[in-house]
Design a protein around this motif. Structure first.
Motif, PDB file in Angstrom:
ATOM      1  N   LEU A   1      -5.412   2.771   8.769  1.00  0.00           N
ATOM      2  CA  LEU A   1      -4.132   3.137   8.187  1.00  0.00           C
ATOM      3  C   LEU A   1      -3.469   4.300   8.911  1.00  0.00           C
TER       4      LEU A   1
ATOM      5  N   ASN B   1       6.338  -2.218   2.959  1.00  0.00           N
ATOM      6  CA  ASN B   1       6.481  -3.546   3.563  1.00  0.00           C
ATOM      7  C   ASN B   1       7.042  -4.552   2.562  1.00  0.00           C
TER       8      ASN B   1
ATOM      9  N   GLN C   1      -1.888  -8.624   3.751  1.00  0.00           N
ATOM     10  CA  GLN C   1      -1.925  -7.299   4.355  1.00  0.00           C
ATOM     11  C   GLN C   1      -0.987  -7.221   5.550  1.00  0.00           C
TER      12      GLN C   1
ATOM     13  N   SER D   1      -2.086   0.020   2.326  1.00  0.00           N
ATOM     14  CA  SER D   1      -1.583  -0.657   3.523  1.00  0.00           C
ATOM     15  C   SER D   1      -0.341  -1.499   3.251  1.00  0.00           C
TER      16      SER D   1
ATOM     17  N   THR E   1      -2.874   4.530  12.373  1.00  0.00           N
ATOM     18  CA  THR E   1      -1.914   3.982  13.335  1.00  0.00           C
ATOM     19  C   THR E   1      -1.038   2.896  12.718  1.00  0.00           C
ATOM     20  N   ARG E   2      -1.484   2.321  11.570  1.00  0.00           N
ATOM     21  CA  ARG E   2      -0.748   1.247  10.887  1.00  0.00           C
ATOM     22  C   ARG E   2      -0.347   0.147  11.869  1.00  0.00           C
ATOM     23  N   THR E   3      -1.354  -0.367  12.569  1.00  0.00           N
ATOM     24  CA  THR E   3      -1.125  -1.439  13.528  1.00  0.00           C
ATOM     25  C   THR E   3      -0.931  -2.763  12.790  1.00  0.00           C
ATOM     26  N   PRO E   4       0.174  -3.471  13.017  1.00  0.00           N
ATOM     27  CA  PRO E   4       0.398  -4.744  12.311  1.00  0.00           C
ATOM     28  C   PRO E   4      -0.693  -5.754  12.621  1.00  0.00           C
TER      29      PRO E   4
ATOM     30  N   PHE F   1      -0.874  -4.392   7.453  1.00  0.00           N
ATOM     31  CA  PHE F   1      -1.632  -3.603   8.426  1.00  0.00           C
ATOM     32  C   PHE F   1      -3.108  -3.749   8.134  1.00  0.00           C
ATOM     33  N   ASP F   2      -3.918  -3.432   9.117  1.00  0.00           N
ATOM     34  CA  ASP F   2      -5.364  -3.444   8.943  1.00  0.00           C
ATOM     35  C   ASP F   2      -5.749  -2.314   7.994  1.00  0.00           C
TER      36      ASP F   2
ATOM     37  N   ASP G   1       1.294 -12.247  11.954  1.00  0.00           N
ATOM     38  CA  ASP G   1       1.666 -12.062  10.548  1.00  0.00           C
ATOM     39  C   ASP G   1       3.022 -12.664  10.234  1.00  0.00           C
TER      40      ASP G   1
END
Length: 259
Positions: A183, A133, A176, A129, A185-188, A178-179, A192
């Motif tokens: 992984l 980034n 992290q 994840s 959809t890789r939703t933020p 993303f959740d 954050d």
């Protein structure tokens, strides 16, 4: 003027996570050693009879088995990310327009990131994840500017006043991005990113020239900017986030004496 280039190889030993819950559920509390190869080129120069100092440096760092300490809201966990990189430029200058006035400034651009291939052969969700980034609390831009004015008062006293401004761009505040459980959809994760801020510190003082005594008044974070240092999931409240707040405005007096 001095021009230089350097290469260094650094090492941080591995160990065991001593958090009391680190081995719960059969988890492995061990973490591997971290290594870094660091490259730097730059110059150091002085102009106008040393009234102007200028330092410029470019750097690139490659980390192997980068050690990450994560606070999950319930425990501290430590794990390794196979690859992390940091690349940037630093500019620093000091100006002395008179014997009583000194002005300093600095600007740093840093691209500290987990590359897209940061996981290597690892398949752990908490590592996957992170790839693609930025590192936590690593703003791309940081600027600092300050000035100090000091002068003697009569034959026995000295007075000074100093101000500093620090500006930084947006930065991530949680480990992290993303959740790890989603992984696809890789939703933020919410809340954050801390927006860029400007913070001001000031200090003024009066004392004897020989340093026998002195009194200083100071204030940090003059405009009381409230910023997040670390953001994490709230324990037992799904979908809720909590944060550790950085220092608010503080002020006070400092007395100094030499006997």
């Amino acid at each position: 003027m001095t021009v230089y280039a350097s290469f260094t190889h650094g090492y941080k030993s591995g160990g065991f996570n001593l958090d009391s819950t680190a081995a719960s559920g059969g988890a492995d509390p061990r973490f591997a050693s971290e290594e870094v190869d660091a490259y730097e080129v730059g110059l150091k120069a002085k102009f106008l009879d040393n009234a102007v100092t200028l330092n410029v440096a470019g750097f690139h760092e490659e980390f192997t088995n980068f050690q990450v300490l994560e606070f999950t809201g319930a425990q501290f966990t430590t794990f390794n990310v196979p690859l992390a990189k940091s690349t940037g430029v630093e500019i620093e200058t000091v100006l002395r327009p008179s014997d009583n006035l000194t002005i300093n400034g600095g600007l740093t651009y840093t691209n500290a990131r987990y590359p897209d291939n940061c996981a290597g052969t690892q398949t752990s969700d908490n590592v996957l994840s992170l790839c693609g980034n930025s590192l936590t609390n690593a703003p791309k831009w940081v600027g600092i500017m300050g000035a100090t004015y000091d002068r003697d008062i009569g034959n026995s006293l000295n007075f000074f006043i100093n101000g500093q401004i620090r500006m930084e761009s947006d930065r991530r505040t949680s480990t992290q991005a993303f959740d790890p459980a989603d992984l696809t959809t890789r939703t933020p994760v919410p809340f954050d990113v801390q927006d860029g801020t400007v913070k001001i510190n000031m200090r003024a003082g009066l004392g004897e020239i020989d340093g026998a005594w002195g009194i200083e008044a100071w204030v940090t974070n003059l405009t009381n900017e409230i910023t997040r240092g670390v953001t994490f999931n709230t324990v037992l409240r799904s979908g809720s986030r909590s944060a550790f707040i950085q220092e608010p405005r503080m002020y006070g007096l400092t007395l100094r004496g030499k006997f």
